[in-house]
Design a protein around this motif. Structure first.
Motif, PDB file in Angstrom:
ATOM      1  N   SER A  42      -9.107 -15.160 -58.908  1.00 31.94           N
ATOM      2  CA  SER A  42      -9.207 -14.038 -60.309  1.00 31.94           C
ATOM      3  C   SER A  42      -7.270 -14.832 -60.818  1.00 31.94           C
ATOM      4  O   SER A  42      -6.405 -14.956 -59.765  1.00 31.94           O
ATOM      5  N   LYS A  43      -7.273 -14.595 -62.161  1.00 30.90           N
ATOM      6  CA  LYS A  43      -5.885 -15.437 -61.940  1.00 30.90           C
ATOM      7  C   LYS A  43      -5.114 -13.981 -62.489  1.00 30.90           C
ATOM      8  O   LYS A  43      -4.095 -14.800 -62.138  1.00 30.90           O
ATOM      9  N   GLU A  44      -5.270 -13.344 -61.974  1.00 29.81           N
ATOM     10  CA  GLU A  44      -4.678 -12.259 -61.636  1.00 29.81           C
ATOM     11  C   GLU A  44      -3.712 -11.891 -59.983  1.00 29.81           C
ATOM     12  O   GLU A  44      -2.523 -12.157 -60.141  1.00 29.81           O
ATOM     13  N   ILE A  53       3.667 -11.536 -62.715  1.00 30.04           N
ATOM     14  CA  ILE A  53       2.992 -10.076 -62.393  1.00 30.04           C
ATOM     15  C   ILE A  53       3.488  -9.462 -60.308  1.00 30.04           C
ATOM     16  O   ILE A  53       3.102 -10.484 -59.837  1.00 30.04           O
ATOM     17  N   SER A  54       3.447  -7.977 -60.764  1.00 29.51           N
ATOM     18  CA  SER A  54       3.776  -7.143 -59.701  1.00 29.51           C
ATOM     19  C   SER A  54       2.644  -7.547 -58.588  1.00 29.51           C
ATOM     20  O   SER A  54       1.051  -7.771 -59.278  1.00 29.51           O
ATOM     21  N   ARG A  55       2.539  -7.050 -57.393  1.00 33.99           N
ATOM     22  CA  ARG A  55       1.337  -6.980 -56.757  1.00 33.99           C
ATOM     23  C   ARG A  55      -0.059  -5.550 -58.044  1.00 33.99           C
ATOM     24  O   ARG A  55      -0.795  -5.121 -57.878  1.00 33.99           O
ATOM     25  N   PHE A  56       1.338  -4.309 -57.966  1.00 35.42           N
ATOM     26  CA  PHE A  56       0.823  -3.361 -58.363  1.00 35.42           C
ATOM     27  C   PHE A  56       0.229  -3.954 -59.959  1.00 35.42           C
ATOM     28  O   PHE A  56      -1.478  -3.699 -60.196  1.00 35.42           O
ATOM     29  N   ALA A  57       0.316  -4.251 -61.092  1.00 40.45           N
ATOM     30  CA  ALA A  57       0.062  -5.195 -62.019  1.00 40.45           C
ATOM     31  C   ALA A  57      -1.518  -5.811 -61.360  1.00 40.45           C
ATOM     32  O   ALA A  57      -2.288  -5.242 -62.557  1.00 40.45           O
ATOM     33  N   ALA A  58      -1.441  -6.401 -60.584  1.00 43.95           N
ATOM     34  CA  ALA A  58      -2.611  -7.487 -59.854  1.00 43.95           C
ATOM     35  C   ALA A  58      -3.449  -7.014 -59.545  1.00 43.95           C
ATOM     36  O   ALA A  58      -4.727  -6.868 -59.855  1.00 43.95           O
ATOM     37  N   ALA A 113       2.732 -13.988 -53.304  1.00 41.08           N
ATOM     38  CA  ALA A 113       3.519 -13.313 -54.484  1.00 41.08           C
ATOM     39  C   ALA A 113       4.608 -12.953 -53.579  1.00 41.08           C
ATOM     40  O   ALA A 113       5.099 -13.108 -52.080  1.00 41.08           O
ATOM     41  N   SER A 114       5.369 -12.104 -54.452  1.00 40.16           N
ATOM     42  CA  SER A 114       6.494 -11.504 -53.280  1.00 40.16           C
ATOM     43  C   SER A 114       6.091 -10.861 -52.137  1.00 40.16           C
ATOM     44  O   SER A 114       7.239 -10.489 -50.889  1.00 40.16           O
ATOM     45  N   ASP A 115       5.397  -9.706 -52.351  1.00 46.33           N
ATOM     46  CA  ASP A 115       5.175  -8.769 -51.425  1.00 46.33           C
ATOM     47  C   ASP A 115       5.017  -9.006 -50.284  1.00 46.33           C
ATOM     48  O   ASP A 115       4.514  -8.492 -48.720  1.00 46.33           O
ATOM     49  N   THR A 116       3.550 -10.501 -50.649  1.00 43.77           N
ATOM     50  CA  THR A 116       3.387 -10.972 -49.024  1.00 43.77           C
ATOM     51  C   THR A 116       4.545 -11.747 -48.434  1.00 43.77           C
ATOM     52  O   THR A 116       4.365 -11.695 -47.461  1.00 43.77           O
ATOM     53  N   ALA A 117       5.208 -12.583 -49.166  1.00 46.65           N
ATOM     54  CA  ALA A 117       6.482 -13.101 -48.799  1.00 46.65           C
ATOM     55  C   ALA A 117       6.894 -12.147 -47.831  1.00 46.65           C
ATOM     56  O   ALA A 117       7.969 -12.433 -47.019  1.00 46.65           O
ATOM     57  N   SER A 135       6.940 -20.215 -54.279  1.00 51.47           N
ATOM     58  CA  SER A 135       6.730 -19.943 -56.540  1.00 51.47           C
ATOM     59  C   SER A 135       6.952 -19.260 -57.109  1.00 51.47           C
ATOM     60  O   SER A 135       6.555 -18.607 -58.146  1.00 51.47           O
ATOM     61  N   CYS A 136       6.237 -17.425 -55.914  1.00 50.36           N
ATOM     62  CA  CYS A 136       7.075 -15.951 -56.391  1.00 50.36           C
ATOM     63  C   CYS A 136       8.744 -15.892 -56.956  1.00 50.36           C
ATOM     64  O   CYS A 136       8.993 -15.198 -58.530  1.00 50.36           O
TER      65      CYS A 136
END
Length: 204
Positions: A42-44, A53-58, A113-117, A135-136
């Motif tokens: 997805s684009k999210e 965008i944040s993981r929460f928003a995605a 994404a930042s949470d995965t990092a 990338s994040c």
């Protein structure tokens, strides 16, 4: 003469095959495709990797799409459990440790994404890296040349002295165009050993 080895994360340092994961989870090609398009494809997902965008928003956006299409339960299952994909590739970590012992400087360049990092920073292999560009943090995704140049500039690296390892062909081609020797990672660590050998670097 090569001095620097640049590693991707997903598909290189850790396992990353979301389509196989969905096959094992649902055993239904129709559901697998719909869930993939709503989550990993997805684009999210890309926006989270790009730090837009944040993981929460995605997650919320992906669930909204899933509810409208009638498969929110399946997407929620993926949201809750997808980090299980990220199993450390011990064989590749061993190769990286050998390269470090030989005096190479190791770097990480990843779409993430930042949470995965944050999750992967806690893995023991992270201490092998002398630096990283994610990338994040810079709002750029491979294969955009800007993310490669950000790494080269931040750590004053000469492209001709670098080898880049990634499991995505487009990412490898982009690095190659910048003068970075590039290796396409496969599921077999033995292929990485062979390709490093072609570059005159012997491990394993």
């Amino acid at each position: 003469m090569y001095k620097n080895i640049i590693f991707d994360l997903g598909g290189v340092m850790v396992h990353w095959d979301p389509k196989e994961y969905l096959m094992e989870m649902f055993h239904n090609p129709v559901i697998e495709r719909k869930v993939y398009d709503t989550t990993f494809g997805s684009k999210e997902w890309l926006m989270a990797d790009a730090g837009e965008i944040s993981r929460f928003a995605a997650d919320n956006a992906m669930l909204d799409h899933a509810r409208a299409a009638g498969y929110s339960f399946e997407v929620q299952e993926v949201i809750d459990h997808w980090p299980n994909i990220l199993r450390t590739r011990r064989d590749v970590v061993d190769i990286a440790a050998q390269l470090k012992a030989q005096g190479f400087r190791l770097y990480c360049l990843s779409n993430i994404a930042s949470d995965t990092a944050a999750l992967l920073r806690r893995r023991s292999f992270w201490r092998l890296f002398d630096g990283h560009v994610l990338s994040c943090d810079i709002n750029r995704l491979k294969p955009d040349p800007a993310i490669y140049n950000a790494l080269l500039e931040q750590y004053h690296l000469n492209p001709a002295e670098c080898i880049f390892i990634d499991d995505n062909e487009a990412n490898v081609r982009s690095a190659h165009k910048l003068g970075i020797t590039s290796i396409l990672m496969t599921s077999e660590a033995s292929d990485l050993v062979k390709n490093l050998g072609i570059c005159g670097i012997h491990v394993g």
